[in-house]
Design a protein around this motif. Structure first.
Motif, PDB file in Angstrom:
ATOM      1  N   ASP A  11      -5.583  -8.578  -7.980  1.00 58.24           N
ATOM      2  CA  ASP A  11      -5.875  -8.600  -6.551  1.00 58.24           C
ATOM      3  C   ASP A  11      -5.847  -7.197  -5.958  1.00 58.24           C
ATOM      4  OD1 ASP A  11      -6.233 -11.309  -6.546  1.00 58.24           O
ATOM      5  OD2 ASP A  11      -4.206 -11.758  -5.850  1.00 58.24           O
ATOM      6  N   SER A  12      -4.891  -6.380  -6.364  1.00 50.50           N
ATOM      7  CA  SER A  12      -4.831  -5.022  -5.818  1.00 50.50           C
ATOM      8  C   SER A  12      -5.989  -4.180  -6.330  1.00 50.50           C
ATOM      9  CB  SER A  12      -3.490  -4.358  -6.133  1.00 50.50           C
ATOM     10  OG  SER A  12      -3.363  -4.105  -7.512  1.00 50.50           O
ATOM     11  N   ASN A  13      -6.445  -4.423  -7.561  1.00 51.46           N
ATOM     12  CA  ASN A  13      -7.599  -3.696  -8.088  1.00 51.46           C
ATOM     13  C   ASN A  13      -8.857  -4.041  -7.299  1.00 51.46           C
ATOM     14  OD1 ASN A  13      -6.101  -2.451 -10.076  1.00 51.46           O
ATOM     15  ND2 ASN A  13      -6.642  -3.936 -11.652  1.00 51.46           N
ATOM     16  N   VAL A  14      -9.019  -5.299  -6.963  1.00 50.74           N
ATOM     17  CA  VAL A  14     -10.174  -5.734  -6.179  1.00 50.74           C
ATOM     18  C   VAL A  14     -10.129  -5.092  -4.801  1.00 50.74           C
ATOM     19  CG1 VAL A  14     -11.248  -7.721  -5.052  1.00 50.74           C
ATOM     20  CG2 VAL A  14     -10.510  -7.884  -7.435  1.00 50.74           C
ATOM     21  N   SER A  15      -8.941  -5.039  -4.224  1.00 54.77           N
ATOM     22  CA  SER A  15      -8.772  -4.451  -2.899  1.00 54.77           C
ATOM     23  C   SER A  15      -9.123  -2.966  -2.913  1.00 54.77           C
ATOM     24  CB  SER A  15      -7.340  -4.664  -2.423  1.00 54.77           C
ATOM     25  OG  SER A  15      -7.204  -4.243  -1.109  1.00 54.77           O
ATOM     26  N   VAL A  16      -8.665  -2.253  -3.924  1.00 55.56           N
ATOM     27  CA  VAL A  16      -8.972  -0.822  -4.040  1.00 55.56           C
ATOM     28  C   VAL A  16     -10.467  -0.619  -4.226  1.00 55.56           C
ATOM     29  CG1 VAL A  16      -8.677   1.214  -5.507  1.00 55.56           C
ATOM     30  CG2 VAL A  16      -6.701  -0.171  -4.896  1.00 55.56           C
ATOM     31  N   ASN A  17     -11.089  -1.440  -5.075  1.00 53.56           N
ATOM     32  CA  ASN A  17     -12.532  -1.324  -5.291  1.00 53.56           C
ATOM     33  C   ASN A  17     -13.309  -1.629  -4.024  1.00 53.56           C
ATOM     34  OD1 ASN A  17     -12.149  -0.635  -7.968  1.00 53.56           O
ATOM     35  ND2 ASN A  17     -12.431  -2.714  -8.719  1.00 53.56           N
ATOM     36  N   ALA A  18     -12.884  -2.617  -3.263  1.00 54.75           N
ATOM     37  CA  ALA A  18     -13.556  -2.960  -2.010  1.00 54.75           C
ATOM     38  C   ALA A  18     -13.426  -1.820  -1.010  1.00 54.75           C
ATOM     39  CB  ALA A  18     -12.978  -4.249  -1.437  1.00 54.75           C
ATOM     40  N   ASP A  19     -12.238  -1.233  -0.916  1.00 49.07           N
ATOM     41  CA  ASP A  19     -12.028  -0.102  -0.009  1.00 49.07           C
ATOM     42  C   ASP A  19     -12.925   1.069  -0.388  1.00 49.07           C
ATOM     43  OD1 ASP A  19     -10.119  -1.536   1.365  1.00 49.07           O
ATOM     44  OD2 ASP A  19      -8.414  -0.528   0.409  1.00 49.07           O
ATOM     45  N   ASP A  20     -13.058   1.328  -1.686  1.00 45.28           N
ATOM     46  CA  ASP A  20     -13.894   2.422  -2.175  1.00 45.28           C
ATOM     47  C   ASP A  20     -15.361   2.154  -1.833  1.00 45.28           C
ATOM     48  OD1 ASP A  20     -14.315   4.884  -3.611  1.00 45.28           O
ATOM     49  OD2 ASP A  20     -15.068   3.678  -5.292  1.00 45.28           O
ATOM     50  N   SER A  21     -15.800   0.914  -2.032  1.00 48.21           N
ATOM     51  CA  SER A  21     -17.187   0.547  -1.718  1.00 48.21           C
ATOM     52  C   SER A  21     -17.475   0.691  -0.233  1.00 48.21           C
ATOM     53  CB  SER A  21     -17.470  -0.891  -2.161  1.00 48.21           C
ATOM     54  OG  SER A  21     -17.390  -0.988  -3.561  1.00 48.21           O
ATOM     55  N   ILE A  22     -16.546   0.256   0.579  1.00 44.59           N
ATOM     56  CA  ILE A  22     -16.718   0.365   2.034  1.00 44.59           C
ATOM     57  C   ILE A  22     -16.839   1.829   2.445  1.00 44.59           C
ATOM     58  CG2 ILE A  22     -15.563   0.026   4.258  1.00 44.59           C
ATOM     59  CD1 ILE A  22     -14.443  -2.612   3.010  1.00 44.59           C
ATOM     60  N   ALA A  23     -16.002   2.672   1.887  1.00 41.93           N
ATOM     61  CA  ALA A  23     -16.046   4.107   2.214  1.00 41.93           C
ATOM     62  C   ALA A  23     -17.377   4.718   1.802  1.00 41.93           C
ATOM     63  CB  ALA A  23     -14.892   4.833   1.530  1.00 41.93           C
ATOM     64  N   LYS A  24     -17.896   4.311   0.657  1.00 43.75           N
ATOM     65  CA  LYS A  24     -19.178   4.842   0.185  1.00 43.75           C
ATOM     66  C   LYS A  24     -20.321   4.396   1.089  1.00 43.75           C
ATOM     67  CE  LYS A  24     -17.998   5.346  -4.684  1.00 43.75           C
ATOM     68  NZ  LYS A  24     -18.262   4.867  -6.045  1.00 43.75           N
ATOM     69  N   VAL A  25     -20.305   3.134   1.506  1.00 42.70           N
ATOM     70  CA  VAL A  25     -21.364   2.626   2.382  1.00 42.70           C
ATOM     71  C   VAL A  25     -21.291   3.306   3.746  1.00 42.70           C
ATOM     72  CG1 VAL A  25     -22.274   0.584   3.567  1.00 42.70           C
ATOM     73  CG2 VAL A  25     -21.607   0.434   1.163  1.00 42.70           C
ATOM     74  N   LYS A  26     -20.078   3.539   4.253  1.00 39.96           N
ATOM     75  CA  LYS A  26     -19.925   4.250   5.526  1.00 39.96           C
ATOM     76  C   LYS A  26     -20.511   5.660   5.432  1.00 39.96           C
ATOM     77  CE  LYS A  26     -15.917   1.973   7.576  1.00 39.96           C
ATOM     78  NZ  LYS A  26     -14.535   2.166   8.047  1.00 39.96           N
ATOM     79  N   LYS A  27     -20.255   6.333   4.328  1.00 43.86           N
ATOM     80  CA  LYS A  27     -20.786   7.689   4.135  1.00 43.86           C
ATOM     81  C   LYS A  27     -22.317   7.647   4.089  1.00 43.86           C
ATOM     82  CE  LYS A  27     -20.476  12.066   3.450  1.00 43.86           C
ATOM     83  NZ  LYS A  27     -20.116  12.936   4.555  1.00 43.86           N
TER      84      LYS A  27
END
Length: 52
Positions: A11-27
Protein backbone atom coordinates in the motif's frame (compact mmCIF):
# COMPACT_ATOMS: atom_id res chain seq x y z
CA UNK A 1 20.94 -18.89 11.95
CA UNK A 2 17.71 -16.95 11.88
CA UNK A 3 16.53 -15.86 8.45
CA UNK A 4 14.55 -12.60 8.63
CA UNK A 5 12.80 -11.50 5.49
CA UNK A 6 12.20 -7.81 4.96
CA UNK A 7 8.53 -7.11 4.32
CA UNK A 8 7.46 -4.23 2.13
CA UNK A 9 4.05 -2.71 2.53
CA UNK A 10 2.49 -2.73 -0.94
CA UNK A 11 0.00 0.00 0.00
CA UNK A 12 2.79 2.46 0.80
CA UNK A 13 4.54 1.61 -2.49
CA UNK A 14 1.35 2.35 -4.41
CA UNK A 15 0.97 5.62 -2.53
CA UNK A 16 4.54 6.69 -3.32
CA UNK A 17 4.09 5.77 -6.99
CA UNK A 18 0.82 7.70 -7.17
CA UNK A 19 2.44 10.76 -5.58
CA UNK A 20 5.30 10.56 -8.09
CA UNK A 21 2.87 10.27 -11.02
CA UNK A 22 0.85 13.22 -9.80
CA UNK A 23 3.99 15.35 -9.49
CA UNK A 24 5.06 14.42 -13.02
CA UNK A 25 1.64 15.26 -14.49
CA UNK A 26 1.62 18.60 -12.64
CA UNK A 27 5.04 19.43 -14.10
CA UNK A 28 3.78 18.52 -17.57
CA UNK A 29 0.76 20.78 -17.07
CA UNK A 30 3.08 23.65 -16.19
CA UNK A 31 5.00 23.03 -19.41
CA UNK A 32 1.73 23.01 -21.35
CA UNK A 33 0.58 26.23 -19.69
CA UNK A 34 3.75 28.10 -20.66
CA UNK A 35 3.62 26.75 -24.22
CA UNK A 36 6.70 24.55 -23.96
CA UNK A 37 4.75 21.48 -25.11
CA UNK A 38 1.61 20.99 -27.17
CA UNK A 39 -1.71 19.65 -25.90
CA UNK A 40 -1.05 16.45 -27.88
CA UNK A 41 2.38 16.01 -26.28
CA UNK A 42 0.84 16.61 -22.85
CA UNK A 43 -1.89 14.02 -23.38
CA UNK A 44 0.49 11.40 -24.77
CA UNK A 45 3.02 11.80 -21.97
CA UNK A 46 0.26 11.88 -19.33
CA UNK A 47 -1.03 8.54 -20.64
CA UNK A 48 2.49 7.10 -20.46
CA UNK A 49 2.93 8.28 -16.86
CA UNK A 50 -0.45 7.00 -15.76
CA UNK A 51 -0.07 3.73 -17.64
CA UNK A 52 -3.16 4.21 -19.78
Amino acid sequence: MLNIKKHQDNDSNVSVNADDSIAKVKKLKELLDIGAITKEEFENKKKDILGL
